[in-house]
Enzyme design. Structure first.
Site, mmCIF file in Angstrom:
data_model
loop_
_atom_site.group_PDB
_atom_site.id
_atom_site.type_symbol
_atom_site.label_atom_id
_atom_site.label_comp_id
_atom_site.label_asym_id
_atom_site.label_seq_id
_atom_site.Cartn_x
_atom_site.Cartn_y
_atom_site.Cartn_z
ATOM 1 C CG ASP A 24 13.498 12.997 0.853
ATOM 2 O OD1 ASP A 24 13.420 11.524 0.869
ATOM 3 O OD2 ASP A 24 13.720 13.370 0.018
ATOM 4 C CG ASN A 72 9.316 4.593 -1.636
ATOM 5 O OD1 ASN A 72 8.242 4.986 -0.484
ATOM 6 N ND2 ASN A 72 10.922 4.888 -2.297
HETATM 7 C C1 FPP Z 1 12.346 8.171 2.605
HETATM 8 O O1 FPP Z 1 13.614 8.858 3.469
HETATM 9 C C2 FPP Z 1 11.066 7.702 3.571
HETATM 10 C C3 FPP Z 1 10.365 6.597 3.045
HETATM 11 C C4 FPP Z 1 10.810 6.108 1.985
HETATM 12 C C5 FPP Z 1 9.440 5.873 3.772
HETATM 13 C C6 FPP Z 1 8.792 6.634 5.533
HETATM 14 C C7 FPP Z 1 8.700 6.320 6.238
HETATM 15 C C8 FPP Z 1 8.480 6.633 7.526
HETATM 16 C C9 FPP Z 1 8.826 7.105 8.267
HETATM 17 C C10 FPP Z 1 8.457 5.180 8.394
HETATM 18 C C11 FPP Z 1 6.928 4.732 8.790
HETATM 19 C C12 FPP Z 1 5.626 4.898 8.550
HETATM 20 C C13 FPP Z 1 5.231 5.101 9.332
HETATM 21 C C14 FPP Z 1 3.825 5.993 8.781
HETATM 22 C C15 FPP Z 1 4.756 4.186 10.239
HETATM 23 P P1 FPP Z 1 14.577 8.035 2.221
HETATM 24 O O2 FPP Z 1 14.946 7.118 2.996
HETATM 25 O O3 FPP Z 1 14.578 8.184 1.099
HETATM 26 O O4 FPP Z 1 15.980 8.838 3.173
HETATM 27 P P2 FPP Z 1 17.173 9.038 1.312
HETATM 28 O O5 FPP Z 1 16.133 9.975 0.819
HETATM 29 O O6 FPP Z 1 17.742 10.603 2.667
HETATM 30 O O7 FPP Z 1 17.548 8.199 1.812
#
Ligand code: FPP
Length: 260
Positions: A24, A72
């Site tokens: 996250d 998501n």
């Molecule tokens: C949460 O951060 C993260 C995600 C929804 C996606 C995770 C994806 C990656 C780490 C990159 C791609 C993955 C791979 C395996 C290649 P958020 O966007 O919810 O953060 P926030 O809560 O600060 O908005």
């Protein structure tokens, strides 16, 4: 090519065989730096690469990364498309490293929801890495624990109606067999980055006895040192699974004798 030797960190307690991570804080990491949210996802890929490689080298048996939840899909379509493209590119660029480290890829979730090019790249990587003799890397994609349980219930009901499953024999192990990946043992350690104290519909069944570790660092900042800190914290925990530690059993028995 033979893979690098396993180098377990020195610990005062048990090593977590299965680590699962709620990655996250990509968006927060980016906006705090005046960048676009999606740039946080790109930065997050570096952490995925480093943590996967480190876990494989330390001899972790399974690493599960929560990469995209069923919820998501509600994000703006530009962000969803960006994430799907990142996944596809990651599969192409990281295949070699996965193979060199003996890592097997397995995806869990409602994979049929993914765009065809991303799914194709994932399936191809699963095939190419299937013979890896090292760590299992599980990517949870279009994953939600409640949908996993609903899918399991639907499949079990179909089997019951077809006479393949006797409802009177259903127990915990029966239900487990209908989950997305029944063979992989439950996670020992669940890590969540970016400080939120939630489990967000992740592995709800499987995490029943997992140890939780939350760090304030955002995912793009989560690297080797923080992984080691989480593993050390785990080694210091005493898992009781609702029972007692042997030491406590002894003192309980002594107390019982004393009062008898
Ligand atoms: C949460 O951060 C993260 C995600 C929804 C996606 C995770 C994806 C990656 C780490 C990159 C791609 C993955 C791979 C395996 C290649 P958020 O966007 O919810 O953060 P926030 O809560 O600060 O908005």
């Amino acid at each position: 090519m033979s893979r690098p030797p396993i180098q377990r960190p020195e610990l005062d307690g048990p090593f977590p065989e299965h680590i699962a991570i709620i990655m996250d804080g990509n968006g927060r990491w980016a906006t705090e730096r005046g960048m676009l949210r999606v740039q946080g996802h790109t930065a997050g890929v570096q952490s995925v690469r480093e943590i996967t490689t480190e876990c494989a080298r330390m001899g972790v048996s399974s690493l599960t990364l929560y990469a995209f939840s069923v919820e998501n899909w509600r994000r703006p379509s530009t962000e969803v498309r960006y994430l799907m493209r990142l996944l596809r590119v990651f599969m192409r660029t990281e295949r070699r490293t996965l193979l060199d480290n003996g890592v097997r890829l397995r995806c869990i979730g409602r994979l049929e929801d993914l765009p065809a090019p991303a799914l194709k790249a994932l399936r191809r990587t699963e095939e190419l890495t299937a013979e890896g003799d090292g760590m299992l890397l599980r990517l949870a994609l279009s994953y939600g624990s409640r949908t996993e349980l609903a899918d399991a219930l639907a499949a079990a009901t179909r089997d019951a109606l077809a006479g393949r499953l006797d409802p009177d024999t259903i127990d915990e192990e029966t239900l487990r067999r209908y989950l997305y990946d029944p063979e992989t043992p439950d996670p020992d350690l669940i890590i969540r980055t970016a400080g939120e104290l939630r489990v967000s519909n992740f592995l709800l069944w499987q995490m029943s006895y997992a140890e939780l570790y939350v760090t304030d660092l955002c995912w793009p900042e989560f690297r080797r040192e923080e992984l080691l800190a989480a593993i050390r914290a785990y080694a210091g925990r005493r898992r009781k699974y609702g029972g007692l530690l042997p030491k406590e059993e002894d003192s309980g028995a002594r107390a019982g004798r004393g009062s008898a």
